[in-house]
Write an enzyme that holds these catalytic residues in place. Structure first.
Site, short mmCIF file in Angstrom:
data_model
loop_
_atom_site.label_atom_id
_atom_site.label_comp_id
_atom_site.label_asym_id
_atom_site.label_seq_id
_atom_site.Cartn_x
_atom_site.Cartn_y
_atom_site.Cartn_z
N HIS A 82 0.84 -1.19 0.00
CA HIS A 82 0.00 0.00 0.00
C HIS A 82 0.87 1.24 0.00
O HIS A 82 1.85 1.32 0.73
CB HIS A 82 -0.90 0.02 1.24
CG HIS A 82 -1.74 1.26 1.32
ND1 HIS A 82 -2.89 1.43 0.59
CD2 HIS A 82 -1.58 2.41 2.02
CE1 HIS A 82 -3.41 2.62 0.84
NE2 HIS A 82 -2.63 3.24 1.70
N ASP A 161 -15.60 2.21 7.37
CA ASP A 161 -14.55 3.16 7.01
C ASP A 161 -15.07 4.19 6.01
O ASP A 161 -14.76 5.38 6.12
CB ASP A 161 -13.33 2.44 6.45
CG ASP A 161 -12.27 3.43 5.97
OD1 ASP A 161 -11.73 4.16 6.82
OD2 ASP A 161 -12.02 3.50 4.76
N ARG A 168 -15.35 12.26 8.82
CA ARG A 168 -14.11 12.91 9.26
C ARG A 168 -13.77 14.09 8.37
O ARG A 168 -13.28 15.12 8.84
CB ARG A 168 -12.95 11.89 9.24
CG ARG A 168 -13.02 10.90 10.40
CD ARG A 168 -12.11 9.71 10.15
NE ARG A 168 -10.73 10.09 9.94
CZ ARG A 168 -9.85 9.38 9.25
NH1 ARG A 168 -10.19 8.21 8.71
NH2 ARG A 168 -8.62 9.81 9.09
N SER A 183 -7.94 3.10 9.38
CA SER A 183 -8.65 3.19 8.11
C SER A 183 -7.88 2.45 7.01
O SER A 183 -8.44 1.60 6.29
CB SER A 183 -8.83 4.67 7.76
OG SER A 183 -9.16 4.85 6.41
N LYS A 187 -8.71 -1.69 5.33
CA LYS A 187 -8.97 -1.97 3.92
C LYS A 187 -8.05 -3.07 3.38
O LYS A 187 -8.46 -3.91 2.58
CB LYS A 187 -8.82 -0.68 3.10
CG LYS A 187 -10.04 0.23 3.31
CD LYS A 187 -9.93 1.53 2.56
CE LYS A 187 -9.07 2.51 3.31
NZ LYS A 187 -9.45 3.91 3.19
N1 URA Z 1 -6.25 7.33 3.52
C1 URA Z 1 -7.16 6.44 4.03
O1 URA Z 1 -7.45 5.43 3.42
N2 URA Z 1 -7.70 6.70 5.21
C2 URA Z 1 -7.41 7.81 5.91
O2 URA Z 1 -7.94 7.99 6.99
C3 URA Z 1 -6.50 8.72 5.38
C4 URA Z 1 -5.93 8.45 4.17
#
Ligand code: URA
Ligand code: CA
Length: 433
Positions: A82, A161, A168, A183, A187
């Site tokens: 990632h 999320d 947020r 977050s 994923k």
């Molecule tokens: N990227 C994400 O996937 N989540 C976040 O909270 C910030 C950046």
């Protein structure tokens, strides 16, 4: 359990139990807990932070809020990579076939780009015929047979999320280490990763502008991963300027081919070897990073990495002859050079501004509905620390429009030339625990 008690508990600096975190995530995902209470808790977390156990529980609660991908039918340790987001970041295109050539299974779920950072799928679609609409069964069979496949995002992964991130965004609670780390990690875990390799970018073009912030985020994610039995490593890498020379879809595919052949830009090649080494170690295919790196260099030199890229493209309907003849990739009608107005050393190339310039040409999407122009983009002819004389080319614009006044202005605004400058350090730190 009452949401108001959970909010007050965190407001007063106490830690939340797994049951409380599950109650919040389940209730909020279902719509039983309203936005105003979720907002209050997010703000309390923003100020009072979360300990390691809370962060792990929050991550797993978000994983469990929706579907998860089951990759257990693929043999071997599935390592996912990632990146926190960069401009002209061609690493995934190179890494996928490269580590697959060593037998590391790459079962990649990828997305399209939005804004000035391009998506891997968009880039791959510059190869005629290439598609990511695979059935789950075909996807798994391809990875088992040839070790690499990319599928489009499907299913309802981490709905908690999605909802929380949107909240947020409008409540001033994006910049919170426990919230960002959980977050991102939720994923990756929901997408089936057994092990995770993280590229945390730092610098002007990155989400985390300072090295300290990038390191804190990297450590938080590595601790979450290792805490929930997903071996995780991170690299803190420079994004004060775009990676490599190419920014734009087909241009980056060409750059990836060059790199797999061993003729890529120095910084892109180095980052690919650093990240690739972590992936190979995480997959259990080398005892340490040095052994992994030597193996990666060997499959580049032998041509196996490039051959794997051809197989990967063909498996997903792509015309693999572009590898030997990149002129078959989409081409732009006009090539326009942007020339230095003074002599000196390039001291700044603001990555996100360069990304916006490429987006103005049509290489990226401003809104989800926009069509991408695959052939357009920018090629940097100088990087930070390089000498340039007045009148020499700094950047070449590849455009399908003749009028690029606005793009040129953006490029000039993002590049500085000074009397002295040196190249920034590419890899700031490696974090393994
Ligand atoms: N990227 C994400 O996937 N989540 C976040 O909270 C910030 C950046
Ligand atoms: Ca690039």
């Amino acid at each position: 359990m009452r949401m108001v008690d959970i909010i007050s508990k965190k407001r007063d600096g106490n830690s939340l139990s797994k049951a409380e975190i599950d109650f919040f995530i389940e209730g909020y995902t279902k719509g039983d807990i309203p936005d105003y209470q979720a907002s209050a808790l997010l703000m309390a977390i923003y100020f009072e932070d979360m300990n390691d156990e809370e962060r792990q529980n929050l991550t797993l609660a978000m994983v469990n809020s929706g579907e998860t991908i089951d990759l257990s039918a693929i043999s071997g340790i599935k390592v996912d990579k990632h990146s926190t987001g960069g401009v002209g970041d061609t690493t995934t295109l190179v890494l996928a076939p490269l580590v697959a050539a060593l037998g590391v299974p790459v079962a990649k779920m990828s997305g399209r780009g939005l804004g000035h950072t391009g998506g891997t799928i968009d880039k791959l679609e510059s190869v005629e015929g290439f598609h990511v609409e695979l059935s789950q069964k075909d996807f798994i069979e391809l990875v088992n047979r040839d070790k690499v496949a990319v599928i489009g995002q499907s299913g309802n992964l981490t709905p908690a999320d999605k909802k929380l991130y949107a909240l947020r965004d409008v409540t001033g609670t994006v910049d919170s280490i426990p919230l960002i780390a959980s977050s991102i990690m939720s994923k990756k875990i929901a997408a089936g990763a057994d092990a995770i390799c993280l590229d945390v970018k730092t610098g002007a073009g990155a989400f985390m502008k300072t090295e300290e912030d990038a390191e804190e985020l990297a450590r938080a994610m590595v601790r979450i991963g290792n805490g929930v039995q997903r071996n995780t490593m991170a690299v803190i890498s420079d994004m004060s300027q775009p990676l490599g020379f190419a920014v734009g879809n087909a241009l980056e595919v060409k750059e990836a081919i060059d790199t797999l052949r061993g003729n890529g830009p120095e910084d892109l090649t180095e980052l690919v070897l650093v990240l690739g080494s972590q992936m190979v170690v995480l997959a259990g295919q080398a005892a340490d990073l040095a052994e992994a790196r030597a193996k990666l260099e060997a499959v580049i030199a032998s041509g196996e990495a490039l051959a794997k890229f051809k197989v990967f493209l063909e498996n997903q309907g792509g015309d693999a002859s572009v590898v030997d003849d990149p002129s078959k990739l989409p081409q732009a009608r006009y090539e326009i050079d942007v020339k230095a107005k003074s002599s000196g050393f390039v001291s700044e190339i603001i990555a996100d501004e360069i990304g916006v310039a490429a987006m103005l040409l049509g290489a990226g999407r401003a809104t989800k509905e926009d069509q991408i122009d695959l052939g357009v983009g920018l090629l940097l002819r100088r990087k930070i620390g390089d000498r340039v004389e007045a009148g020499e080319t700094l950047v070449t614009i590849f455009s399908n429009r003749e009028d690029v006044t606005e793009v040129k202005a953006k490029i000039y605004a993002s590049i500085q030339i000074a009397e002295q400058a040196s190249a920034p350090k590419l890899v700031h730190k490696i974090i393994t625990e």
